[in-house]
Design an enzyme around this catalytic site. Structure first.
Site, PDB file in Angstrom:
ATOM      1  N   ASP A 138     -43.950  40.726  75.762  1.00 21.97           N
ATOM      2  CA  ASP A 138     -42.996  41.299  74.817  1.00 21.97           C
ATOM      3  C   ASP A 138     -43.761  41.985  73.687  1.00 21.97           C
ATOM      4  O   ASP A 138     -44.622  41.369  73.051  1.00 21.97           O
ATOM      5  CB  ASP A 138     -42.092  40.192  74.258  1.00 21.97           C
ATOM      6  CG  ASP A 138     -40.879  40.765  73.544  1.00 21.97           C
ATOM      7  OD1 ASP A 138     -40.485  41.910  73.860  1.00 21.97           O
ATOM      8  OD2 ASP A 138     -40.314  40.071  72.675  1.00 21.97           O
ATOM      9  N   HIS A 145     -38.107  47.519  62.697  1.00 20.64           N
ATOM     10  CA  HIS A 145     -37.970  46.067  62.865  1.00 20.64           C
ATOM     11  C   HIS A 145     -39.154  45.355  62.200  1.00 20.64           C
ATOM     12  O   HIS A 145     -38.972  44.396  61.446  1.00 20.64           O
ATOM     13  CB  HIS A 145     -37.894  45.725  64.355  1.00 20.64           C
ATOM     14  CG  HIS A 145     -37.913  44.254  64.653  1.00 20.64           C
ATOM     15  ND1 HIS A 145     -36.858  43.421  64.337  1.00 20.64           N
ATOM     16  CD2 HIS A 145     -38.856  43.462  65.237  1.00 20.64           C
ATOM     17  CE1 HIS A 145     -37.156  42.180  64.725  1.00 20.64           C
ATOM     18  NE2 HIS A 145     -38.365  42.173  65.268  1.00 20.64           N
ATOM     19  N   GLU A 210     -32.301  39.327  70.345  1.00 20.58           N
ATOM     20  CA  GLU A 210     -33.038  40.550  70.019  1.00 20.58           C
ATOM     21  C   GLU A 210     -32.682  41.601  71.053  1.00 20.58           C
ATOM     22  O   GLU A 210     -32.856  41.384  72.255  1.00 20.58           O
ATOM     23  CB  GLU A 210     -34.557  40.299  70.011  1.00 20.58           C
ATOM     24  CG  GLU A 210     -35.000  39.458  68.808  1.00 20.58           C
ATOM     25  CD  GLU A 210     -36.517  39.341  68.674  1.00 20.58           C
ATOM     26  OE1 GLU A 210     -37.241  39.540  69.673  1.00 20.58           O
ATOM     27  OE2 GLU A 210     -36.981  39.042  67.549  1.00 20.58           O
ATOM     28  N   GLU A 212     -33.442  44.484  73.138  1.00 21.02           N
ATOM     29  CA  GLU A 212     -34.683  45.117  73.575  1.00 21.02           C
ATOM     30  C   GLU A 212     -34.467  45.932  74.841  1.00 21.02           C
ATOM     31  O   GLU A 212     -33.484  45.754  75.553  1.00 21.02           O
ATOM     32  CB  GLU A 212     -35.756  44.049  73.839  1.00 21.02           C
ATOM     33  CG  GLU A 212     -35.989  43.148  72.624  1.00 21.02           C
ATOM     34  CD  GLU A 212     -37.314  42.392  72.665  1.00 21.02           C
ATOM     35  OE1 GLU A 212     -38.145  42.694  73.549  1.00 21.02           O
ATOM     36  OE2 GLU A 212     -37.494  41.509  71.809  1.00 21.02           O
ATOM     37  N   ASP A 244     -34.066  39.094  74.092  1.00 23.86           N
ATOM     38  CA  ASP A 244     -35.120  38.119  73.802  1.00 23.86           C
ATOM     39  C   ASP A 244     -34.555  37.100  72.806  1.00 23.86           C
ATOM     40  O   ASP A 244     -34.792  37.194  71.605  1.00 23.86           O
ATOM     41  CB  ASP A 244     -36.339  38.862  73.233  1.00 23.86           C
ATOM     42  CG  ASP A 244     -37.457  37.907  72.847  1.00 23.86           C
ATOM     43  OD1 ASP A 244     -37.541  36.822  73.425  1.00 23.86           O
ATOM     44  OD2 ASP A 244     -38.253  38.267  71.947  1.00 23.86           O
ATOM     45  N   ARG A 248     -35.047  31.202  65.281  1.00 24.62           N
ATOM     46  CA  ARG A 248     -35.778  31.642  64.074  1.00 24.62           C
ATOM     47  C   ARG A 248     -36.388  30.495  63.288  1.00 24.62           C
ATOM     48  O   ARG A 248     -37.457  30.660  62.683  1.00 24.62           O
ATOM     49  CB  ARG A 248     -34.857  32.458  63.163  1.00 24.62           C
ATOM     50  CG  ARG A 248     -34.291  33.717  63.771  1.00 24.62           C
ATOM     51  CD  ARG A 248     -35.373  34.655  64.230  1.00 24.62           C
ATOM     52  NE  ARG A 248     -34.803  35.924  64.729  1.00 24.62           N
ATOM     53  CZ  ARG A 248     -35.496  36.814  65.400  1.00 24.62           C
ATOM     54  NH1 ARG A 248     -36.786  36.602  65.685  1.00 24.62           N
ATOM     55  NH2 ARG A 248     -34.933  37.936  65.820  1.00 24.62           N
ATOM     56  N   GLN A 251     -39.407  29.420  65.186  1.00 27.29           N
ATOM     57  CA  GLN A 251     -40.401  30.502  65.105  1.00 27.29           C
ATOM     58  C   GLN A 251     -41.144  30.466  63.778  1.00 27.29           C
ATOM     59  O   GLN A 251     -42.365  30.598  63.720  1.00 27.29           O
ATOM     60  CB  GLN A 251     -39.682  31.850  65.285  1.00 27.29           C
ATOM     61  CG  GLN A 251     -40.606  33.060  65.359  1.00 27.29           C
ATOM     62  CD  GLN A 251     -39.828  34.365  65.540  1.00 27.29           C
ATOM     63  OE1 GLN A 251     -38.601  34.376  65.684  1.00 27.29           O
ATOM     64  NE2 GLN A 251     -40.543  35.475  65.536  1.00 27.29           N
ATOM     65  N   LYS A 264     -39.253  31.351  71.707  1.00 26.03           N
ATOM     66  CA  LYS A 264     -38.857  32.470  72.566  1.00 26.03           C
ATOM     67  C   LYS A 264     -38.783  32.065  74.038  1.00 26.03           C
ATOM     68  O   LYS A 264     -38.112  32.727  74.815  1.00 26.03           O
ATOM     69  CB  LYS A 264     -39.902  33.590  72.448  1.00 26.03           C
ATOM     70  CG  LYS A 264     -40.145  34.091  71.036  1.00 26.03           C
ATOM     71  CD  LYS A 264     -39.146  35.148  70.670  1.00 26.03           C
ATOM     72  CE  LYS A 264     -39.566  35.862  69.400  1.00 26.03           C
ATOM     73  NZ  LYS A 264     -38.659  36.980  69.113  1.00 26.03           N
ATOM     74  N   THR A 268     -34.792  34.273  78.333  1.00 26.74           N
ATOM     75  CA  THR A 268     -34.748  35.716  78.101  1.00 26.74           C
ATOM     76  C   THR A 268     -33.775  36.279  79.134  1.00 26.74           C
ATOM     77  O   THR A 268     -33.912  35.974  80.321  1.00 26.74           O
ATOM     78  CB  THR A 268     -36.131  36.350  78.321  1.00 26.74           C
ATOM     79  OG1 THR A 268     -37.083  35.680  77.482  1.00 26.74           O
ATOM     80  CG2 THR A 268     -36.126  37.838  77.970  1.00 26.74           C
ATOM     81  N   GLU A 385     -32.246  40.550  60.912  1.00 22.48           N
ATOM     82  CA  GLU A 385     -32.219  41.763  60.078  1.00 22.48           C
ATOM     83  C   GLU A 385     -30.814  42.079  59.583  1.00 22.48           C
ATOM     84  O   GLU A 385     -30.624  42.426  58.416  1.00 22.48           O
ATOM     85  CB  GLU A 385     -32.721  42.963  60.886  1.00 22.48           C
ATOM     86  CG  GLU A 385     -34.194  42.974  61.171  1.00 22.48           C
ATOM     87  CD  GLU A 385     -34.538  44.090  62.141  1.00 22.48           C
ATOM     88  OE1 GLU A 385     -34.734  45.231  61.697  1.00 22.48           O
ATOM     89  OE2 GLU A 385     -34.592  43.825  63.352  1.00 22.48           O
TER      90      GLU A 385
END
Ligand code: MN
Length: 436
Positions: A138, A145, A210, A212, A244, A248, A251, A264, A268, A385
């Site tokens: 990834d 971002h 996420e 992607e 993905d 958080r 992470q 992560k 996925t 975000e």
């Protein structure tokens, strides 16, 4: 990337639903997927209009004999065998498929027995992960971002000094890649919510998605062999949508110094359809235009053709439907809409960089772009975000609020390419419901 007669916008199919302007799978698309037969055998298939076509059945009926005499072997499992072949061969198959599905050709249209064996409505078909994915990487290719996320954690120094020189990535987990529609279990993990208290183990509280775009590798390079930037495009089989999923809170606690790990690797999601680079040829665009004071890419990541058409003008959107929204009969709410053309690094640069140390890339390897975020607030590709770390919650049509995902929430991702003079093509959907 050149266009040919398979991209002609006037081309129509005898499958009527494929001629609808809003359809994701017109005859100009011809994506690849893998469906299960009634006996649960995986078979390579394509989508046309609202139908799935089992390509193994077509090959067994000798409809591809001018392309290759034993193509049935390549269609009798997942896409990996096809991914070995290389672009000239992929083009020949596409060209024959385009012919078979076009109004002028009766080879399949007029064979009702074969149509019965090979064709089914998409709605009634079980689609599985189209590729047996050997490895997954990834990237972090959106400067928007990277700047947004960086500014939350390092307001004075949002973008680390390597960002504009090197496509940043981490090695993902292939075993937990699942196809669209697979429920996503909320992960457990170690977090440290407060600096004043010790860490604890328990359910993730800050679950995120996420948005992607992924691409699958075709062909091989031996270990120790690099891939030049101008050869990189010939090593990309096609593109797909990727979610993905990200924990958080886990992470934040685990990511230093080696990057994402358990935050992560729990799941996925990928969309079931792979859109070939040939289908995307009309939608190529210039690579990201760097600011005058930004460094230019080093030579191994730079070429004229990459600068001119290394980008892909692909629009992606994310929608959310909570359990209450579904129960109340509300439509999913759009959270964001972004463009893959806003990515700082191109797919060719990501692939070339990945192999630049002599790493052997294998057919079926999945590379994902990293969160696709644009310069605008409505183009932010994850909740971290969009809600600015939960400080700006989103209000939903039911009056509910979201900072991060709750159990029962469904995330729906879509992608499509449009350009004057060409038929719009779609990527289908990548969906996943969070379960506790
Ligand atoms: Mn990611």
């Amino acid at each position: 990337m050149t266009t040919d007669s398979t991209h002609d916008s006037s081309l129509q199919s005898w499958v009527e639903s494929a001629n609808d302007d809003a359809c994701d799978f017109p005859i100009q698309n011809l994506p690849y997927g893998v469906c299960l037969t009634e006996d649960d055998e995986p078979r390579v298939c394509t989508a046309i209009g609202d139908q799935v076509v089992d390509l193994y059945e077509l090959a067994c009926a000798d409809l591809f004999e001018d392309v290759h005499e034993s193509l049935a072997d390549a269609f009798d499992w997942r896409l990996n065998v096809l991914m070995h072949f290389g672009r000239p061969f992929w083009r020949q198959i596409r060209s024959r498929l385009s012919e078979l599905m076009s109004t002028e050709c009766g080879d399949l249209r007029d064979d009702s027995e074969l149509r019965k064996r090979a064709m089914r409505p998409i709605e009634l078909t079980e689609l599985v992960c189209p590729v047996d994915i050997p490895d997954y990487t990834d990237f972090y290719a959106s400067v928007h971002h990277a700047t947004n996320v960086g500014s939350m954690f390092r307001p004075d120094n949002p973008l680390l000094p390597n960002y504009k020189w090197i496509p940043i990535g981490y090695h993902g987990r292939a075993s937990s890649i699942v196809v669209s529609g697979t429920p996503i279990h909320r992960p457990n993990g170690q977090t440290r919510p407060s600096d004043d208290a010790p860490p604890a183990y328990g359910p993730c509280r800050l679950l995120d998605y996420e948005m992607e775009v992924g691409f699958y590798v075709g062909g091989t390079n031996a270990i120790g062999e690099v891939v030049s930037i101008d050869d990189a495009e010939s090593r990309i089989f096609g593109m797909t949508l990727v979610n993905d999923w990200s924990a958080r809170d886990m992470q934040k606690w685990e990511y230093q110094p080696l990057g994402p790990f358990l935050a992560k690797s729990f799941a996925t999601s990928v969309s079931p359809w792979v859109i070939t680079m040939d289908a995307l040829a009309p939608f190529r665009c210039a690579a990201f235009e760097r600011d005058a004071d930004d460094p230019q890419p080093l030579d191994y990541l730079d070429s004229e053709s990459n600068r001119k058409q290394g980008g892909v003008d692909l629009q992606v959107e994310v929608l959310l439907a909570t359990k209450k929204m579904r129960d109340d009969g509300k439509e999913p709410m759009r959270l964001s809409k972004g463009s893959f053309s806003d990515m700082y690094w191109t797919v060719a640069q990501m692939l070339t960089h990945h192999a630049s140390n002599g790493c052997n890339l294998q057919p079926g390897d999945l590379m994902a772009s990293g969160t696709v975020s644009g310069p605008g607030k409505d183009a932010r590709g994850c909740l971290l975000e969009l809600t600015w770390r939960g400080t700006e919650p989103i209000t939903l049509p039911t009056g509910e609020e979201r900072k991060f995902l709750q159990d029962g929430d469904e995330i729906i991702m879509r992608g499509s390419c449009e350009r004057d003079g060409y038929r719009r093509i779609g990527f289908g959907e990548c969906r996943g419901v969070v379960v506790g």
